[in-house]
Write a protein that holds these residues in place. Structure first.
Motif, mmCIF file in Angstrom:
data_model
loop_
_atom_site.group_PDB
_atom_site.id
_atom_site.type_symbol
_atom_site.label_atom_id
_atom_site.label_comp_id
_atom_site.label_asym_id
_atom_site.label_seq_id
_atom_site.Cartn_x
_atom_site.Cartn_y
_atom_site.Cartn_z
ATOM 1 N N ASN A 59 42.255 46.804 34.033
ATOM 2 C CA ASN A 59 41.059 46.687 34.866
ATOM 3 C C ASN A 59 40.282 45.399 34.602
ATOM 4 O O ASN A 59 39.109 45.294 34.955
ATOM 5 C CB ASN A 59 40.143 47.895 34.638
ATOM 6 N N LEU A 60 40.910 44.405 34.004
ATOM 7 C CA LEU A 60 40.232 43.142 33.714
ATOM 8 C C LEU A 60 40.078 42.340 35.001
ATOM 9 O O LEU A 60 41.047 42.109 35.727
ATOM 10 C CB LEU A 60 41.031 42.337 32.685
ATOM 11 N N TYR A 61 38.854 41.909 35.287
ATOM 12 C CA TYR A 61 38.608 41.100 36.470
ATOM 13 C C TYR A 61 39.182 39.693 36.289
ATOM 14 O O TYR A 61 39.137 39.117 35.200
ATOM 15 C CB TYR A 61 37.105 40.995 36.745
ATOM 16 N N PHE A 62 39.719 39.131 37.375
ATOM 17 C CA PHE A 62 40.243 37.760 37.404
ATOM 18 C C PHE A 62 41.330 37.550 36.342
ATOM 19 O O PHE A 62 41.458 36.454 35.782
ATOM 20 C CB PHE A 62 39.111 36.742 37.189
ATOM 21 N N LYS A 63 42.106 38.599 36.053
ATOM 22 C CA LYS A 63 43.119 38.497 35.011
ATOM 23 C C LYS A 63 44.181 37.462 35.355
ATOM 24 O O LYS A 63 44.608 36.682 34.495
ATOM 25 C CB LYS A 63 43.769 39.867 34.790
ATOM 26 N N HIS A 64 44.612 37.417 36.596
ATOM 27 C CA HIS A 64 45.666 36.489 36.982
ATOM 28 C C HIS A 64 45.169 35.036 36.917
ATOM 29 O O HIS A 64 45.926 34.131 36.559
ATOM 30 C CB HIS A 64 46.182 36.820 38.380
ATOM 31 N N ARG A 118 44.444 44.571 29.413
ATOM 32 C CA ARG A 118 43.706 45.635 30.077
ATOM 33 C C ARG A 118 43.955 45.584 31.584
ATOM 34 O O ARG A 118 43.796 44.533 32.215
ATOM 35 C CB ARG A 118 42.198 45.503 29.816
#
Length: 291
Positions: free
Chosen positions: A103-108, A101
């Motif tokens: 718009n996923l927060y903290f994806k990295h 997704r």
């Protein structure tokens, strides 16, 4: 355009090389196959390359299928493969969908910690202690739950999910669809090549697995087929598979029984591959082309 002499020579050499590689690759399996159909004494007397069964005999296969542990191992392995692969697919698909997704927060940050698990792990002793404290010892869940998600497979599936057009998801959300509906009714049906590859990889992994069963299982009635095969091949437990009339040639018959057991244990997964082969290359290339 007519090929030149050099191009034809290069093509012939390539063909001969590929034929040679196929023979070198295929012959070990053919040797095991021929040995399993051989008469025990004639097989031991053979020296050198085996180009066919040394005296056709089905005694080794009769001995294998008369062993109750082989049948029980088959039943256990089929259960582990079916249940384990289903758990793997569901968990991997959910994880891959979340990480795909935009718009996923903290994806990295999440991806960093996930990738780290491919390099470092707790080791056998911490894993054993954890499984023991969770009460999963001597149960099939000790073989299925700790490896529910393979990080490499999840990254490949995530890459495939990222290739699904965003417009389809936006249209589904306008019609009131939630994430579960989008995942199971849009994303997964459009990603069947990679799903087929995951089925093959996970199923082969469960079919060939024996080490976790060796560590976590105590009851031989729960042993998978590969652990039963290990006992036969390494522990030389072939005496119980022989009839009393064969006691004079126990060693010879034991050798053919080992080869027959190898064929019996590998044939089902070999038969599965052709049905998934057409998806295999396409599914693997998804992870190779996009980062």
């Amino acid at each position: 355009m007519k090929p030149t002499l050099g191009e034809r020579a290069f093509s012939y050499l390539n063909t001969l090389l590929m034929i040679g590689l196929c023979i070198v690759t295929l012959y070990p399996f053919l040797y095991v196959l021929f040995a399993s159909f051989s008469e025990a004494t004639s097989f031991l007397q053979n020296r050198g390359i085996l180009l066919g069964p040394a005296g056709f005999d089905l005694g080794a296969y009769r001995a294998v299928f008369s062993n109750p542990m082989i049948i029980k191992g088959y039943e256990n392995t089929l259960l582990y493969v079916i249940v384990g692969t289903a758990i793997n697919l569901v968990m991997t698909a959910i994880g891959a969908y979340v990480l795909s997704r935009p718009n996923l927060y903290f994806k990295h940050i999440l991806m960093f910690f996930i990738v780290v698990t491919m390099v470092f792990n707790g080791g056998l002793i911490p894993s054993y202690l954890l499984v023991n404290q969770l009460g999963m010892m001597n149960t099939m869940w000790a073989l299925l739950i700790p490896g529910a998600i393979n990080t490499f497979n999840m990254i490949i599936m995530r890459t495939s999910f990222q290739g699904v057009p965003v417009s389809l998801e936006e249209s589904a959300r306008m019609d009131g669809a939630g994430d579960w509906t989008i995942l199971f009714r849009i994303v997964i049906p459009l990603s069947m090549p990679v799903i087929a590859v995951m089925i093959l990889w996970y199923a082969v992994g469960h079919w060939n697995s024996y080490f976790n069963a060796l560590v976590y299982l105590r009851n031989s009635e729960k042993y998978p087929l590969q652990l039963v095969l290990r006992d036969i091949l390494i522990a030389n437990s072939t005496d119980s598979m022989m009839t009393s009339s064969a006691s004079d040639d126990k060693y010879a018959i034991g050798e053919t029984i080992k080869y027959a057991t190898i064929i019996v244990s590998t044939l089902p997964i070999i038969c599965l591959y052709p049905f998934l082969q057409k998806y295999f290359v396409k599914g693997v290339m998804i992870g190779a082309i996009k980062g």
